[in-house]
Scaffold this active site. Structure first.
Site, mmCIF file in Angstrom:
data_model
loop_
_atom_site.group_PDB
_atom_site.id
_atom_site.type_symbol
_atom_site.label_atom_id
_atom_site.label_comp_id
_atom_site.label_asym_id
_atom_site.label_seq_id
_atom_site.Cartn_x
_atom_site.Cartn_y
_atom_site.Cartn_z
ATOM 1 N N GLU A 61 0.834 -1.208 0.000
ATOM 2 C CA GLU A 61 0.000 0.000 0.000
ATOM 3 C C GLU A 61 0.870 1.261 0.000
ATOM 4 O OE1 GLU A 61 -2.876 -0.547 3.156
ATOM 5 O OE2 GLU A 61 -3.961 -2.033 1.953
ATOM 6 N N ASN A 62 0.185 2.400 -0.109
ATOM 7 C CA ASN A 62 0.891 3.678 -0.198
ATOM 8 C C ASN A 62 0.038 4.769 0.448
ATOM 9 O OD1 ASN A 62 1.784 6.300 -1.752
ATOM 10 N ND2 ASN A 62 3.361 4.777 -2.124
ATOM 11 N N ALA A 63 0.707 5.773 1.009
ATOM 12 C CA ALA A 63 -0.012 6.903 1.601
ATOM 13 C C ALA A 63 -0.895 7.586 0.563
ATOM 14 C CB ALA A 63 0.981 7.901 2.201
ATOM 15 N N TYR A 65 -3.277 6.457 -1.664
ATOM 16 C CA TYR A 65 -3.947 5.151 -1.715
ATOM 17 C C TYR A 65 -3.965 4.474 -3.089
ATOM 18 C CZ TYR A 65 -5.777 6.218 2.998
ATOM 19 O OH TYR A 65 -5.899 6.522 4.316
ATOM 20 N N CYS A 70 -1.765 -4.670 -5.484
ATOM 21 C CA CYS A 70 -2.280 -5.924 -4.931
ATOM 22 C C CYS A 70 -1.206 -7.016 -4.982
ATOM 23 C CB CYS A 70 -3.491 -6.406 -5.711
ATOM 24 S SG CYS A 70 -4.950 -5.368 -5.575
ATOM 25 N N GLU A 72 -1.425 -10.078 -6.081
ATOM 26 C CA GLU A 72 -1.383 -10.847 -7.336
ATOM 27 C C GLU A 72 -0.534 -10.131 -8.373
ATOM 28 O OE1 GLU A 72 -3.927 -9.918 -5.477
ATOM 29 O OE2 GLU A 72 -5.717 -11.123 -5.832
ATOM 30 N N CYS A 106 -6.722 -6.863 -11.110
ATOM 31 C CA CYS A 106 -5.853 -8.053 -11.092
ATOM 32 C C CYS A 106 -6.355 -9.113 -12.058
ATOM 33 C CB CYS A 106 -5.749 -8.619 -9.674
ATOM 34 S SG CYS A 106 -4.685 -7.621 -8.617
#
Ligand code: THU
Length: 149
Positions: A61-63, A65, A70, A72, A106
């Site tokens: 994840e990242n700040a 968003y 994911c 996969e 995905c």
């Protein structure tokens, strides 16, 4: 033809094919590395390619968003960057009580490299699994041949 979720029942883990159990173990190890401080939703994935090589991934994840990735797609990008072209099997372990399937983005990326593959999902306790052919999860995906038409 449409599919009902009953067509692909949740089954006890002892019924899972042995080669896939190895992928489940690998996905669980990768899941421990999930970087999910925003959702707290840990996901691990493992795939085997047509050469028999295994690649794993976790969600990152990242700040900001939408920049998050994911599990996969992490595994697929690792495969492609190491010369792999074809997914034979892909397994994921999510954080919901029941096995979960990949998000739409995905599915699109799995399809690019895994036409004909199955997607197997295992619950976080490792007690049950569910297995669905990609074509049934994603019957009308955008395929490369469409670009020529
Ligand atoms: N996530 C995955 O990594 N794979 C899935 O199949 C479902 C969702 C991640 C994205 C995000 O980091 C978190 O799970 C919650 O959506």
């Amino acid at each position: 033809m449409s599919y009902q979720s009953n067509d692909y029942p949740i089954r006890p883990i002892k019924e899972l094919e042995k080669p896939l159990k190895k992928l489940v173990d690998r996905a669980n190890v990768a899941r421990r590395n999930a970087y999910a401080p925003y959702s707290q939703y840990l996901v691990g994935a493992a795939l085997i390619d047509s050469r028999g090589k295994i690649f794993t991934g976790c969600n990152v994840e990242n700040a900001s968003y939408p920049a998050g990735l994911c599990a996969e797609r992490t595994a697929i990008v690792k495969m492609v960057s190491e010369g792999g072209k074809k997914i034979k099997e892909i397994v994921l372990v999510g954080s919901s009580a029941e096995p979960v399937f990949p998000c739409g983005m995905c599915l699109q990326v799995i399809q690019e490299f895994g036409q004909g593959c199955r997607v197997t999902s295992v619950d976080p306790k490792g007690k049950v699994f569910r297995q669905v052919p990609l074509r049934d999860l994603f019957p009308f995906g955008f395929t490369p041949d469409k670009l020529d038409q």
